[in-house]
Design an enzyme around this catalytic site. Sequence first.
Site, PDB file in Angstrom:
ATOM      1  N   HIS A  88       0.813  -1.217   0.000  1.00 18.20           N
ATOM      2  CA  HIS A  88       0.000   0.000   0.000  1.00 18.20           C
ATOM      3  C   HIS A  88       0.843   1.262   0.000  1.00 18.20           C
ATOM      4  CE1 HIS A  88       0.367   0.855   4.427  1.00 18.20           C
ATOM      5  NE2 HIS A  88       0.475  -0.460   4.529  1.00 18.20           N
ATOM      6  N   ASP A  90      -0.447   4.364   0.992  1.00 19.55           N
ATOM      7  CA  ASP A  90      -0.869   5.354   2.000  1.00 19.55           C
ATOM      8  C   ASP A  90      -0.067   5.169   3.284  1.00 19.55           C
ATOM      9  OD1 ASP A  90      -2.359   2.849   2.226  1.00 19.55           O
ATOM     10  OD2 ASP A  90      -3.534   3.794   3.806  1.00 19.55           O
ATOM     11  N   ASP A 119       6.573   0.943   6.461  1.00 19.91           N
ATOM     12  CA  ASP A 119       5.132   0.659   6.336  1.00 19.91           C
ATOM     13  C   ASP A 119       4.469   1.684   5.454  1.00 19.91           C
ATOM     14  OD1 ASP A 119       2.544  -0.180   6.722  1.00 19.91           O
ATOM     15  OD2 ASP A 119       2.355   0.635   8.736  1.00 19.91           O
ATOM     16  N   GLU A 153      -5.043   1.235   3.241  1.00 14.86           N
ATOM     17  CA  GLU A 153      -4.773   0.169   4.205  1.00 14.86           C
ATOM     18  C   GLU A 153      -4.796   0.717   5.630  1.00 14.86           C
ATOM     19  OE1 GLU A 153      -2.851  -2.615   6.845  1.00 14.86           O
ATOM     20  OE2 GLU A 153      -2.173  -0.577   6.433  1.00 14.86           O
ATOM     21  N   GLU A 154      -4.312   1.932   5.796  1.00 12.85           N
ATOM     22  CA  GLU A 154      -4.193   2.479   7.151  1.00 12.85           C
ATOM     23  C   GLU A 154      -5.531   2.921   7.729  1.00 12.85           C
ATOM     24  OE1 GLU A 154      -1.739   1.909   8.724  1.00 12.85           O
ATOM     25  OE2 GLU A 154       0.053   1.931   7.462  1.00 12.85           O
ATOM     26  N   ASP A 177       4.032  -6.405   4.028  1.00 12.17           N
ATOM     27  CA  ASP A 177       3.522  -5.343   4.907  1.00 12.17           C
ATOM     28  C   ASP A 177       3.501  -5.790   6.368  1.00 12.17           C
ATOM     29  OD1 ASP A 177       2.402  -2.855   5.567  1.00 12.17           O
ATOM     30  OD2 ASP A 177       0.360  -3.620   5.357  1.00 12.17           O
ATOM     31  N   HIS A 451       4.459   3.358  12.205  1.00 11.75           N
ATOM     32  CA  HIS A 451       3.503   4.252  12.883  1.00 11.75           C
ATOM     33  C   HIS A 451       4.147   5.084  13.987  1.00 11.75           C
ATOM     34  CE1 HIS A 451      -0.343   1.868  11.597  1.00 11.75           C
ATOM     35  NE2 HIS A 451       0.609   1.820  10.694  1.00 11.75           N
TER      36      HIS A 451
END
Length: 478
Positions: A88, A90, A119, A153-154, A177, A451
């Site tokens: 992903h 995003d 990520d 995805e997030e 991921d 994150h």
Amino acid sequence: MTRVDWQQEAEKRKDELLAAVREFLQIKSVLDPTTARDGAPFGEGIRQALDYVLTVCKEAGMTVKDVGGYAAHAELGEGEELIGILSHVDVVPEGDGWSSPPYAAEIVDGKIVARGAIDDKGPTMAAIFAAKIVKELGLPLSKRVRLIFGTDEESNWRCVRTYFQTEEMPTMGFSPDADFPLIYAEKGLTDLMLTQTAAAYAAQQITPVDRPDARLLTLSAGLRMNMVPDKAEAVLEPLSMTGQELAERFGAYVREMGLSGAADVRGGQVHVQMEGVSVHAMNPSLGVNAGTELLHFLAGLTLDERGQQFARFADRYFHRQHDGKAIGIACDDKEMGPLTLNTGIIRYEADGDAVFGVNIRYPHSQPFERWKAILEQRLAEAAFSLAVVEHLEPHRVDPQHPLITTLQRVYTEQTGQEAEIIAIGGATYGRSLDVGVAFGPLFPGRPDSAHQRDEHILVDDLIKATAIYAQAIYELAK
Ligand SMILES: [Zn+2]
């Protein structure tokens, strides 16, 4: 055919890869509804990031397709079967406290530091370069390979949901991921709301309580089902005990249990507050649930009829019951581990609803319909009904499946390490593929910076992952 040195092929392209990764990371691809439009459902930043990867893929000679800006893919190879690699573009918002700017993608001490480095934009570019290597070497493929780029995805996975409504589901595939070596099994995940309405309560035959100590007016704990609540509060109306007596009793309970909390008497009511320790619902026993600890105290009092039923029901079935044993749904699975239960939200209004929001994660050997029926039966005892807010089935690929044995062999060849396969309680993007596993990019022993501030990937790990993905693509599609 001569043997390909995948590591060397990846290293040859190091400068080009780093330049592309950095440029890609410099696009701030955070969900932004204010700039959403047709073709960019999640905003301009994510749209630009998607355009960027499609350009790199096109220049590498892959055919590309954009599916309304929800997702896109790039394809190489020929054949009936389709191998999918799902990543992903995003990222989550950057937050504060970075030691280098989150969208500068500077290389510091051998690490690329940026939001999205691990990520999932770093690994996305590794997968693209892996496909480029296979293409540039002119290796014959008997299957098609599709790099699928998600964009949400997030947040809510609206990307893959929309994409797979019209696009072909790969025969098998992987998602870079999560973690190396390989995650092949993920527990089922449910969010359930257990509600007792005032009317449902009243319809029961409840024995009146003689001289209750207090009446429970309200109780509230937690905001999310997937977290252990770290705060709870309740308001009591003193009846046969005085406000002062109730507050003192609570103080003694807190001290005796080694908890932290406070009670005070205000306007003829007792306000009690409990503090706990919040952790993720994946391992609820590692936290302290402020809500159920408070209910354990209340269950030791003599309360008004409804308050008493609520507190004692909660105490019996949810207080320190992280495996669902008391309620009759415990199950320990050799492969996927135990069922876990987290009581993440608790609400009580004396004249309104009484609610428990629970997150239950279960192994595939304990089917949803089976344990749900047991739970519903127990809930009916106290006039609670159950609503399924969210449900993801367990996801698992047979460990003997060629997808798994092939990826294990590739991992071992590239790293010299044994490729142990992992079962987890969370959900990875890999489950979006019918036959899909999570495969990297975080190597064992590396701290997970996803994150967090100063998110990063080691340049060496990025190159290694590229080599692994290149061989994986070739071996799966040859
Ligand atoms: Zn991710």
